[in-house]
Write a protein that holds these residues in place. Structure first.
Motif, mmCIF file in Angstrom:
data_model
loop_
_atom_site.group_PDB
_atom_site.id
_atom_site.type_symbol
_atom_site.label_atom_id
_atom_site.label_comp_id
_atom_site.label_asym_id
_atom_site.label_seq_id
_atom_site.Cartn_x
_atom_site.Cartn_y
_atom_site.Cartn_z
ATOM 1 N N ILE A 45 74.581 35.662 -69.179
ATOM 2 C CA ILE A 45 75.105 34.299 -69.127
ATOM 3 C C ILE A 45 75.092 33.773 -67.695
ATOM 4 C CG2 ILE A 45 77.138 32.890 -69.569
ATOM 5 C CD1 ILE A 45 77.681 34.797 -71.918
ATOM 6 N N LEU A 46 75.352 34.672 -66.762
ATOM 7 C CA LEU A 46 75.313 34.269 -65.358
ATOM 8 C C LEU A 46 73.908 33.822 -64.980
ATOM 9 C CD1 LEU A 46 77.273 34.188 -62.980
ATOM 10 C CD2 LEU A 46 76.367 36.372 -62.242
ATOM 11 N N TYR A 47 72.910 34.518 -65.536
ATOM 12 C CA TYR A 47 71.518 34.157 -65.266
ATOM 13 C C TYR A 47 71.248 32.736 -65.759
ATOM 14 C CZ TYR A 47 66.483 33.962 -65.856
ATOM 15 O OH TYR A 47 65.176 33.572 -65.821
ATOM 16 N N ILE A 48 71.724 32.429 -66.966
ATOM 17 C CA ILE A 48 71.522 31.076 -67.501
ATOM 18 C C ILE A 48 72.237 30.051 -66.627
ATOM 19 C CG2 ILE A 48 71.860 29.583 -69.499
ATOM 20 C CD1 ILE A 48 71.805 32.039 -71.245
ATOM 21 N N HIS A 49 73.450 30.416 -66.212
ATOM 22 C CA HIS A 49 74.251 29.544 -65.352
ATOM 23 C C HIS A 49 73.468 29.191 -64.088
ATOM 24 C CE1 HIS A 49 78.225 27.956 -64.236
ATOM 25 N NE2 HIS A 49 78.079 28.489 -63.024
ATOM 26 N N LEU A 78 84.204 32.499 -67.785
ATOM 27 C CA LEU A 78 85.651 32.645 -67.569
ATOM 28 C C LEU A 78 86.257 33.509 -68.680
ATOM 29 C CD1 LEU A 78 88.307 31.928 -66.168
ATOM 30 C CD2 LEU A 78 88.477 29.959 -67.650
ATOM 31 N N LEU A 79 85.865 33.212 -69.927
ATOM 32 C CA LEU A 79 86.402 33.995 -71.042
ATOM 33 C C LEU A 79 85.995 35.462 -70.914
ATOM 34 C CD1 LEU A 79 85.879 31.539 -74.026
ATOM 35 C CD2 LEU A 79 87.955 32.018 -72.740
ATOM 36 N N LEU A 80 84.739 35.680 -70.530
ATOM 37 C CA LEU A 80 84.272 37.059 -70.360
ATOM 38 C C LEU A 80 85.052 37.767 -69.251
ATOM 39 C CD1 LEU A 80 80.395 36.928 -70.779
ATOM 40 C CD2 LEU A 80 82.069 37.956 -72.286
ATOM 41 N N ALA A 81 85.363 37.013 -68.180
ATOM 42 C CA ALA A 81 86.107 37.629 -67.072
ATOM 43 C C ALA A 81 87.484 38.069 -67.541
ATOM 44 C CB ALA A 81 86.221 36.660 -65.912
ATOM 45 N N ILE A 113 82.045 48.858 -69.448
ATOM 46 C CA ILE A 113 80.993 49.200 -68.466
ATOM 47 C C ILE A 113 79.585 48.875 -68.949
ATOM 48 C CG2 ILE A 113 82.348 51.028 -67.372
ATOM 49 C CD1 ILE A 113 80.216 52.920 -68.792
ATOM 50 N N LEU A 114 79.382 48.667 -70.245
ATOM 51 C CA LEU A 114 78.016 48.388 -70.705
ATOM 52 C C LEU A 114 77.878 46.993 -71.302
ATOM 53 C CD1 LEU A 114 77.112 51.774 -72.377
ATOM 54 C CD2 LEU A 114 76.162 50.826 -70.282
ATOM 55 N N ILE A 115 78.651 46.738 -72.342
ATOM 56 C CA ILE A 115 78.409 45.516 -73.111
ATOM 57 C C ILE A 115 78.801 44.274 -72.326
ATOM 58 C CG2 ILE A 115 79.069 44.306 -75.214
ATOM 59 C CD1 ILE A 115 79.228 47.089 -76.513
ATOM 60 N N LEU A 116 80.002 44.311 -71.736
ATOM 61 C CA LEU A 116 80.442 43.146 -70.980
ATOM 62 C C LEU A 116 79.542 42.855 -69.778
ATOM 63 C CD1 LEU A 116 84.327 43.244 -71.119
ATOM 64 C CD2 LEU A 116 82.772 41.599 -72.132
ATOM 65 N N PRO A 117 79.185 43.859 -68.980
ATOM 66 C CA PRO A 117 78.293 43.563 -67.865
ATOM 67 C C PRO A 117 76.966 42.965 -68.322
ATOM 68 C CG PRO A 117 79.274 45.687 -67.547
ATOM 69 C CD PRO A 117 79.673 45.233 -68.909
ATOM 70 N N ALA A 118 76.433 43.478 -69.432
ATOM 71 C CA ALA A 118 75.162 42.958 -69.922
ATOM 72 C C ALA A 118 75.316 41.492 -70.323
ATOM 73 C CB ALA A 118 74.697 43.780 -71.115
ATOM 74 N N LEU A 119 76.355 41.207 -71.111
ATOM 75 C CA LEU A 119 76.618 39.830 -71.534
ATOM 76 C C LEU A 119 76.830 38.919 -70.335
ATOM 77 C CD1 LEU A 119 79.098 39.972 -74.551
ATOM 78 C CD2 LEU A 119 76.903 38.820 -74.442
#
Lengths: 324, 149, 480
Positions: A166-170, A93-96, A156-162
């Motif tokens: 995290i989504l993968y862990i989720h 949520l914070l990343l979004a 376009i790079l750092i946020l999508p990677a992060l």
């Protein structure tokens, strides 16, 4: 339960697709950004659609993540063994929000720039972490044409990677523990009878949702297009009373109300501190909700949750009304 | 799904449903894929060159003539003087934003609204204009006139 | 106190005073041995002493040594003119100022900051020193009619250098040397030469010791300081009483479009008093030259007016050209309300009863109003189309041309006849119509978007219906 999570996922899919498309034409930099967004909106065929879908998906994504989280909170889906799912969800949520914030600067029009500046002011007021946070968010003290490039790369790079990490862990945590189902969890009824098979029932529903979500985005794109505005001039400071991004409105309104009752204190600082404290309590729910009754939600938690939602909702509405 | 014990009526109904579904699906996909395709195929379009404006071949432009063009959405004027020198100036009169014109006889720029006069370097010479016109850099590369934004 | 004692007191006081007076004057006369000797010498050496007799300094008791140094009271010439005792012979250039500054410090300080008294390195000879204007040995108070710096004479004093082309070349070859000639033609000059010292002379505007260059922002005659300088006299109702002219010019000017532009916005192209009245030759403009004067900036308006029927009509009635409609010092931003037959109309001041001019005025006003209305509606449709997310930069670009047409028409009103006005306004109507067409096209483009949306929605409803039915069937089957 599937519902809010699935909608979130569909929106994410839309965002990635339109984001990639915009990436084809967008040019970063002080003297290119605005022009290229104008080019996308006016010259590229259906560019307006792609841009509007990207915008509205982002808005809806934050709303749907928030909704997803609220429902999980009241169902207490965060409890053992699903703490990891909860924590990663909160991070997402914070990343979004960070995504939305950085994305709002990229069109480089004055309105969105003022909005972003106002959001930054609120964040900077946070005690201890404020300035460091701003450094990471915008690569400096204030947003100028120079750190537009920084913000773009983050977007376009750092946020999508992060985000994907995290989504993968989720997801892997969901996979390990199975989807959370309150009926299975709390009623020891016939599990197999209630459980929905993935194919065809669930996939048909998901597909229906996809169509609904996409059509909703289409309708929003046609009837509420994203404006282009006038080119930003980073030498002009935002006029008094500029609104921050809609996701920060409640913080601003809270600080205004504090300021109203105690004029001598720094309303912004206290406002954001209160919000951070409430957020901490909320996000750390798995830690303090261990001892309560297994099947029944505690009164404190019920009222805490409801009041937080009402507070955010009302403050946002008040801020919107006050703007008009 | 045990389709084998269905009777023919039910079968046709299911076929019909499938038919409807596929029509809808294709139509809908069409409405989604068409914008996608058009968006990507617009790559032929180019953003107006962001730092330079191409104003055609130098040799084709007559001596002692002018040409209006747009720069940053505002009118500008390219002048080829008697000596063949090229000058690019903003064409927005600094008095009340009318579009100035090149006057061959006077060898100057005149605003049609109040007859304000500028010399060919953009300086306000007479009449109401309070400020000079902005001058833009002009380059000639391979006989092509380029104006820097 | 009785009468006797009072009388005695008066006599005593009068006696002591006269003795003192006698002693004092005798002392100065007899003790200034420089003066005593030079008075009896011949020619070149006698002249200073002769002149000095009438000098105010001599009368006030300043001895020769006051300026030249040495010891005045010494009878021995060698001792009196001993350089060790501070004798400086004839001071020249900069040292003259130092001598005067011993007493006249205030004036000297002001002078050294002025253009005449300053130089870049502080060592070069200065352009002018005290004696150039005030004279040597024959200095008299300013109020004395014979003073070179008296109001009646100062103009000639200044013109000694400033009208001398050969001399001025040395310092400022570009500077005009016709100030004196112009001044003679001015209202101020005529008064001064007919013996009225109250009228402005050089020093009234330029200052005296502290004269600065015109382009020095501290100068009294710096372009934007001029109105205030003129106002010092022209705004003083008691001072101007005998001339019987208004004193509100500055107040009016300050609020006028010219005054606001110059004094508030700092636009140095806006006129100050001198642009219309002249500077050295300042006078009230003649009626027939008003449109020419205004026309030096407002070229187009003046050209049109010169050809208009108003020109001949106004000159026949001796009316003041532009001033008739626009006023003079308090000139305000002209607007459309000056046309037509409304309250603020200037046309109906002369035109009445549906005469030709009245009809033209009403026509002009109506046409401008209807164009403005059209423009508003076009603007609204552009706004609408833009809020639908459409590209209207083309229409906005056209907007500048519409404004231009409107402006040309407004300028065209100065022609008096309606033809120039109407042709330009018609162009404006055409362009406005065009802008509307562009915005309508944009709206049509929006309808295309909407049609596409409708197409997409219809198919999604079909899918929705089909899938919904299917889902229900599947679930029914599962439950069986």
């Amino acid at each position: 339960m599937y519902f809010s999570g699935t909608v979130t996922l569909l929106l994410l899919f839309n965002l990635i697709l339109t984001g990639l498309l915009l990436f084809l034409y967008y040019k970063e930099g002080n003297s290119f950004a605005y022009e290229s967004v104008e080019f996308i909106s006016y010259k590229v065929r259906f560019g307006w659609l792609v841009r509007a879908i990207h915008y509205w998906s982002a808005v809806l994504l934050i709303l749907s993540i928030a909704f997803h989280m609220f429902s999980m909170f009241f169902l207490r889906a965060y409890r053992k063994p699903r703490e990891i799912t909860w924590f990663t969800g909160a991070l997402l949520l914070l990343l979004a929000v960070w995504f939305s914030y950085s994305g709002s600067v990229l069109p480089w029009n004055s309105k969105s720039l003022f909005m972003a500046q106002s959001s930054t002011e609120i964040l900077k007021a946070a005690p201890l972490i404020g300035n460091t946070l701003a450094d990471y968010l915008i690569g400096g003290n204030v947003i100028t044409g120079q750190n537009l490039s920084f913000i773009y790369k983050v977007h376009i790079l750092i946020l999508p990677a992060l985000f994907s990490f995290i989504l993968y862990i989720h997801f892997s945590s969901i996979k390990r523990n199975g989807l959370f189902n309150p009926e299975i969890e709390y009623n020891s009824g016939d599990e197999c009878k209630k459980k929905l098979p993935i194919y065809p029932n669930f996939s048909i529903r998901a597909f229906l949702l996809l169509i609904i979500v996409t059509d909703l985005l289409f309708i929003l794109a046609v009837f509420s297009p994203v404006e282009i505005g006038i080119k930003a001039d980073d030498m002009i400071t935002a006029p008094q009373g500029t609104m921050p991004g809609w996701y920060f409105l409640f913080v601003l309104q809270l600080s205004k109300i504090i300021h109203l009752f105690a004029a001598e204190v720094n309303g912004k600082q206290i406002g954001i501190t209160i919000c951070i404290c409430i957020g901490m309590v909320w996000f750390l729910a798995p830690l303090w909700d261990r001892i309560s009754n297994k099947s029944k939600i505690s009164t404190f938690q019920k009222y805490f949750g409801i009041s937080v939602i009402i507070l955010i909702f009302c403050l946002t509405i008040i801020a919107c009304v006050a703007d008009y | 799904m045990s389709e084998s014990n269905m009777d023919s009526g039910k079968k046709t109904r299911r076929d019909f449903l499938n038919y409807i579904f596929s029509v809808g699906l294709f139509g809908w996909l069409g409405s989604v894929l068409y914008p996608l395709y058009s968006f990507v195929s617009s790559s032929k379009l180019k953003i107006d060159d962001i730092s330079y404006i191409n104003l055609g071949v130098n040799n084709e432009m007559e001596i002692n003539s002018s040409k209006l063009f747009k720069i940053n959405k505002k009118p500008a004027i390219l002048i080829k003087t008697k000596d063949g020198e090229l000058k690019a100036l903003s064409a927005v009169c600094t008095h009340l934003q009318c579009t100035v014109q090149f006057n061959k006889e006077e060898n100057a720029l005149r605003c049609p609204c109040h007859f304000g006069k500028y010399d060919l370097s953009g300086k306000n010479v007479s009449g109401p204009p309070p400020n000079p016109l902005t001058q833009y850099e002009v380059f000639v590369k391979n006989d092509i006139i380029l104006v820097r934004k | 106190m009785n009468f006797k004692s009072t009388l005695r007191l008066v006599i005593v006081i009068a006696f002591t005073a006269s003795i003192q007076q006698l002693l004092y004057s005798q002392k100065t006369q007899s003790d200034d041995h420089c003066f005593n000797c030079h008075e009896v010498l011949d020619g070149r050496l006698k002249k200073p002493a002769d002149l000095f007799k009438k000098d105010i300094h001599h009368q006030k008791g300043v001895t020769c040594a006051g300026c030249h140094g040495g010891i005045s009271s010494e009878e021995d010439q060698d001792k009196a003119m001993d350089t060790l005792e501070g004798f400086i012979r004839v001071p020249k250039g900069r040292s003259i100022n130092k001598v005067c500054a011993k007493c006249h410090k205030k004036q000297s300080d002001a002078f050294l900051k002025s253009f005449h008294g300053s130089d870049t390195k502080g060592k070069q000879p200065i352009i002018v020193n005290c004696i150039v204007c005030h004279g040597i040995h024959n200095i008299v108070p300013v109020k004395n009619k014979n003073s070179a710096v008296n109001g009646a004479n100062i103009v000639k004093t200044c013109s000694k250098c400033h009208s001398n082309a050969q001399f001025m070349k040395k310092y400022n070859p570009g500077l005009n040397i016709d100030q004196f000639e112009k001044y003679k033609t001015s209202g101020h000059g005529k008064k001064v030469f007919s013996g009225d010292n109250k009228a402005a002379n050089c020093a009234s505007c330029h200052g005296n010791h502290d004269i600065k260059k015109v382009n020095d922002p501290n100068s009294k005659v710096y372009f934007s300081n001029v109105p205030e300088t003129c106002n010092k006299c022209h705004g003083d109702s008691t001072y101007m009483k005998q001339y019987n002219i208004p004193t509100d010019q500055y107040t009016k000017y300050k609020g006028s479009i010219h005054g606001v532009a110059l004094l508030e916005k700092g636009n140095m192209n806006a006129p100050n008093c001198t642009n219309c009245h002249g500077n050295h030759g300042a006078s009230v403009p003649e009626t027939k030259s008003i449109s020419l004067i205004c026309g030096s900036c407002h070229i187009q308006n003046s050209l049109l007016y010169e050809e208009s029927p108003h020109k001949s009509a106004f000159s026949k009635e001796k009316k003041n050209d532009c001033v008739v409609c626009h006023g003079n010092h308090g000139i305000s931003k002209p607007g459309d309300e000056m046309l037509g037959s409304g309250e603020k109309s200037v046309c109906i001041k002369c035109h009445v009863n549906n005469d030709k001019g009245f009809i033209a005025a009403v026509l002009m006003k109506n046409m401008i109003d209807s164009l403005l209305k059209e423009m508003e509606s076009a603007n609204h449709s552009i706004y609408l189309a833009e809020s639908m997310g459409m590209d209207l930069s083309e229409a906005k670009f056209e907007w500048a041309e519409i404004n231009e047409a409107l402006m040309i028409a407004r300028t065209g009103t100065h022609f008096g006849h309606t033809d120039k006005f109407v042709s330009s306004l018609k162009n404006g109507f055409k362009l406005t119509e065009n802008a509307k067409v562009i915005s309508e096209q944009a709206v049509n483009d929006f309808y295309k978007r909407r049609n596409w949306l409708a197409y997409s929605l219809i198919f999604s409803i079909i899918i929705f219906a089909a899938l919904f039915l299917k889902l229900r069937k599947i679930e029914k089957m599962r439950n069986i």
